[in-house]
Design a protein around this motif. Structure first.
Motif, PDB file in Angstrom:
ATOM      1  N   PHE A  29      14.533 -31.013 -33.631  1.00 38.81           N
ATOM      2  CA  PHE A  29      14.023 -32.092 -34.457  1.00 38.81           C
ATOM      3  C   PHE A  29      14.579 -33.417 -33.966  1.00 38.81           C
ATOM      4  O   PHE A  29      15.507 -33.468 -33.168  1.00 38.81           O
ATOM      5  N   SER A  30      14.010 -34.483 -34.500  1.00 38.60           N
ATOM      6  CA  SER A  30      14.420 -35.813 -34.053  1.00 38.60           C
ATOM      7  C   SER A  30      15.874 -36.106 -34.384  1.00 38.60           C
ATOM      8  O   SER A  30      16.463 -37.017 -33.829  1.00 38.60           O
ATOM      9  N   GLY A  31      16.473 -35.335 -35.280  1.00 38.20           N
ATOM     10  CA  GLY A  31      17.857 -35.572 -35.642  1.00 38.20           C
ATOM     11  C   GLY A  31      18.865 -35.111 -34.615  1.00 38.20           C
ATOM     12  O   GLY A  31      20.051 -35.394 -34.737  1.00 38.20           O
ATOM     13  N   TYR A  32      18.418 -34.412 -33.592  1.00 43.43           N
ATOM     14  CA  TYR A  32      19.324 -33.950 -32.556  1.00 43.43           C
ATOM     15  C   TYR A  32      19.749 -35.107 -31.653  1.00 43.43           C
ATOM     16  O   TYR A  32      18.937 -35.939 -31.266  1.00 43.43           O
ATOM     17  N   LEU A  33      21.020 -35.122 -31.302  1.00 42.94           N
ATOM     18  CA  LEU A  33      21.501 -35.948 -30.206  1.00 42.94           C
ATOM     19  C   LEU A  33      21.106 -35.245 -28.913  1.00 42.94           C
ATOM     20  O   LEU A  33      21.382 -34.059 -28.741  1.00 42.94           O
ATOM     21  N   MET A  34      20.446 -35.964 -28.022  1.00 45.01           N
ATOM     22  CA  MET A  34      20.035 -35.399 -26.745  1.00 45.01           C
ATOM     23  C   MET A  34      20.780 -36.129 -25.641  1.00 45.01           C
ATOM     24  O   MET A  34      21.101 -37.320 -25.773  1.00 45.01           O
ATOM     25  N   GLY A  35      21.024 -35.419 -24.550  1.00 48.05           N
ATOM     26  CA  GLY A  35      21.787 -36.087 -23.504  1.00 48.05           C
ATOM     27  C   GLY A  35      21.658 -35.433 -22.148  1.00 48.05           C
ATOM     28  O   GLY A  35      21.142 -34.329 -21.997  1.00 48.05           O
ATOM     29  N   TRP A  36      22.126 -36.168 -21.160  1.00 44.76           N
ATOM     30  CA  TRP A  36      22.243 -35.699 -19.784  1.00 44.76           C
ATOM     31  C   TRP A  36      23.707 -35.754 -19.380  1.00 44.76           C
ATOM     32  O   TRP A  36      24.391 -36.761 -19.639  1.00 44.76           O
ATOM     33  N   TYR A  37      24.150 -34.702 -18.742  1.00 49.91           N
ATOM     34  CA  TYR A  37      25.495 -34.622 -18.197  1.00 49.91           C
ATOM     35  C   TYR A  37      25.360 -34.137 -16.763  1.00 49.91           C
ATOM     36  O   TYR A  37      24.330 -33.579 -16.378  1.00 49.91           O
ATOM     37  N   ARG A  38      26.411 -34.327 -15.969  1.00 54.07           N
ATOM     38  CA  ARG A  38      26.338 -33.854 -14.600  1.00 54.07           C
ATOM     39  C   ARG A  38      27.676 -33.280 -14.170  1.00 54.07           C
ATOM     40  O   ARG A  38      28.734 -33.640 -14.716  1.00 54.07           O
ATOM     41  N   GLN A  39      27.592 -32.408 -13.186  1.00 53.96           N
ATOM     42  CA  GLN A  39      28.825 -31.804 -12.643  1.00 53.96           C
ATOM     43  C   GLN A  39      28.689 -31.695 -11.141  1.00 53.96           C
ATOM     44  O   GLN A  39      27.766 -31.039 -10.632  1.00 53.96           O
ATOM     45  N   ALA A  40      29.596 -32.355 -10.446  1.00 50.11           N
ATOM     46  CA  ALA A  40      29.660 -32.288  -8.992  1.00 50.11           C
ATOM     47  C   ALA A  40      30.638 -31.185  -8.599  1.00 50.11           C
ATOM     48  O   ALA A  40      31.526 -30.819  -9.376  1.00 50.11           O
ATOM     49  N   PRO A  41      30.512 -30.650  -7.376  1.00 48.88           N
ATOM     50  CA  PRO A  41      31.419 -29.584  -6.938  1.00 48.88           C
ATOM     51  C   PRO A  41      32.873 -29.998  -7.053  1.00 48.88           C
ATOM     52  O   PRO A  41      33.257 -31.087  -6.609  1.00 48.88           O
ATOM     53  N   GLY A  42      33.674 -29.152  -7.678  1.00 48.07           N
ATOM     54  CA  GLY A  42      35.094 -29.412  -7.799  1.00 48.07           C
ATOM     55  C   GLY A  42      35.474 -30.429  -8.850  1.00 48.07           C
ATOM     56  O   GLY A  42      36.650 -30.795  -8.970  1.00 48.07           O
ATOM     57  N   LYS A  43      34.487 -30.898  -9.623  1.00 45.12           N
ATOM     58  CA  LYS A  43      34.769 -31.905 -10.649  1.00 45.12           C
ATOM     59  C   LYS A  43      34.356 -31.392 -12.023  1.00 45.12           C
ATOM     60  O   LYS A  43      33.575 -30.460 -12.151  1.00 45.12           O
ATOM     61  N   GLN A  44      34.900 -32.046 -13.051  1.00 42.90           N
ATOM     62  CA  GLN A  44      34.529 -31.689 -14.422  1.00 42.90           C
ATOM     63  C   GLN A  44      33.155 -32.246 -14.767  1.00 42.90           C
ATOM     64  O   GLN A  44      32.717 -33.244 -14.183  1.00 42.90           O
ATOM     65  N   ARG A  45      32.525 -31.610 -15.725  1.00 47.00           N
ATOM     66  CA  ARG A  45      31.251 -32.109 -16.223  1.00 47.00           C
ATOM     67  C   ARG A  45      31.483 -33.457 -16.903  1.00 47.00           C
ATOM     68  O   ARG A  45      32.447 -33.617 -17.655  1.00 47.00           O
TER      69      ARG A  45
END
Length: 121
Positions: A29-45
């Motif tokens: 539903f529209s009440g959700y927080l939506m997002g993009w995250y990324r993770q590179a090799p050897g690094k944290q998200r």
């Protein structure tokens, strides 16, 4: 059950652009927080960008001014427009949907499988 499927990743030259898409199925539903995250090799998200149901946005410092997050609640889609891509943007990009924040964590928190973005000449 919520499912998130990312698409749009690939290989792009430095300075180029890509648009990632995330299709959400299930009880989103529209009440959700939506997002993009990324993770590179050897690094944290890390956070790339988030967008609330009211379209309030937040960006990670490294992408401010270059990336734009948007959502279409009617279609259960979110997008990430990435401009002026740099080699350090290379990572697996994950879509996230979250709601019911307790103050510490989200009680309902879903992640996609990720899509690879590679920035290289």
């Amino acid at each position: 059950q919520v499912q998130l499927v990312e698409s749009g990743g690939g290989l792009v030259q430095p300075g180029g652009s890509l648009r990632l898409s995330c299709a959400a199925s299930g009880s989103i539903f529209s009440g959700y927080l939506m997002g993009w995250y990324r993770q590179a090799p050897g690094k944290q998200r890390e956070l790339v960008a988030t967008i609330t149901g009211a379209s309030g946005t937040n960006y990670g410092d490294s992408v401010k001014g270059r990336f734009t997050i948007s959502r279409d609640n009617a279609k259960n889609m979110i997008y990430l427009r990435m401009n002026n891509l740099k080699p350090e943007d290379t990572a697996v990009y994950f879509c996230r949907a979250a709601t019911d924040y307790t103050g510490t964590y989200y009680m309902r928190d879903y992640w996609g499988q990720g899509t690879q973005v590679t920035v290289s000449s």
